[in-house]
Enzyme design. Structure first.
Site: not given
Ligand code: PEP
Length: 256
Positions: A9-11, A104, A106, A176, A182, A217, A238-239
């Protein structure tokens, strides 16, 4: 048979130049790892404006070890019409998307998306023959008040009742914990397995056909232990998906 799946997930990250470099480096890393099996699928969910560009980049690699599918990060519940700024599932399918993330945390937090709306978005995705990646998860406050399972049950029930039990095998669920997204905090394998097992038990007769992803994460250093959990079939990342080496190492950890 459940499919192992790793989704980046590049956000709201990327640029034309950075995207070209990231996909190119990912393909090189996968080639170096020598993975040629198709046991693990991978996908990237990119900002809408880069779907065309990244679609062309991933299409060019469709036969390579770094083959990767395209996804979006959100979708409208509407099919077409006067909805300024919205993107429909039909449009995403037209851009050759296979996946779309719905619900998500966010989006739930910053855009006040309700369980009902998330269910409507999942339905819109299915109607356009996309695979919705339905995100569920509890906040820290909810975990600390022992309401994790109740919160997740409520989130899933809304989706189930809107898309119908017969369509459950067409979705992917990403669990999640909001407190792990994050933040660098990760659920322990025991915590993650407990919740994934609970989710699978909620998914009815076809539960064993549904891929359940852990998100929060995920990094190369913790991926393997999470993937050893019997009910975890992959990850939403994500990251670490913004770094080609980290993302390919996570994909690789899922294929062992
Ligand atoms: C996400 O954006 O769904 C996510 C899990 O981010 P991260 O891996 O950065 O925690």
């Amino acid at each position: 048979m459940r499919q192992s799946l790793i989704v980046g997930n590049w956000k709201m990250n990327g640029s034309r130049a950075a995207n070209t470099a990231l996909i190119g480096d990912f393909v090189s890393c996968m080639a170096q790892l020598g993975k040629t099996d198709s046991d693990v699928k991978s996908a990237v969910c990119v900002p809408f404006v880069y779907l065309d560009q990244v679609g062309q980049l991933v299409n060019a690699e469709s036969e390579s070890p770094g083959a990767i599918k395209l996804g979006a990060q959100d979708v409208s519940l509407h099919v077409e019409g006067a909805y300024t700024g919205e993107i429909s599932a039909v449009m995403l399918a037209d851009m050759d998307c296979k996946y779309v993330i719905v619900g998500h945390s966010e989006r739930r937090e910053y855009h006040h998306e309700s369980n009902f709306l998330v269910g409507q978005k999942a339905l819109a995705a299915l109607q356009a023959k996309l695979t919705p990646i339905v995100c569920v998860g509890e906040t820290l406050e909810q975990r600390e008040s022992n309401s994790t399972l109740a919160v997740i049950e409520e989130q899933l029930t809304a989706v189930k009742s809107i898309i119908g039990e017969k369509n459950l095998s067409r979705i992917v669920v990403a669990c999640e914990p909001v407190w792990a997204i994050g933040t660098g905090l990760t659920a322990s394998p025991e915590q993650a397995q407990e919740v994934h097992q609970f989710i699978r038990a909620q998914l009815g007769a076809d539960a064993d056909k549904i891929s359940l992803l852990y998100g929060g994460s995920v990094k190369p250093g913790n991926a393997s232990e999470l993937f050893q959990c019997p009910d975890i079939d992959g990850a939403l990342v994500g990251g670490a998906s913004l770094d080609a080496k980290s993302f390919s190492d996570i994909v690789s950890a899922a294929s062992i």
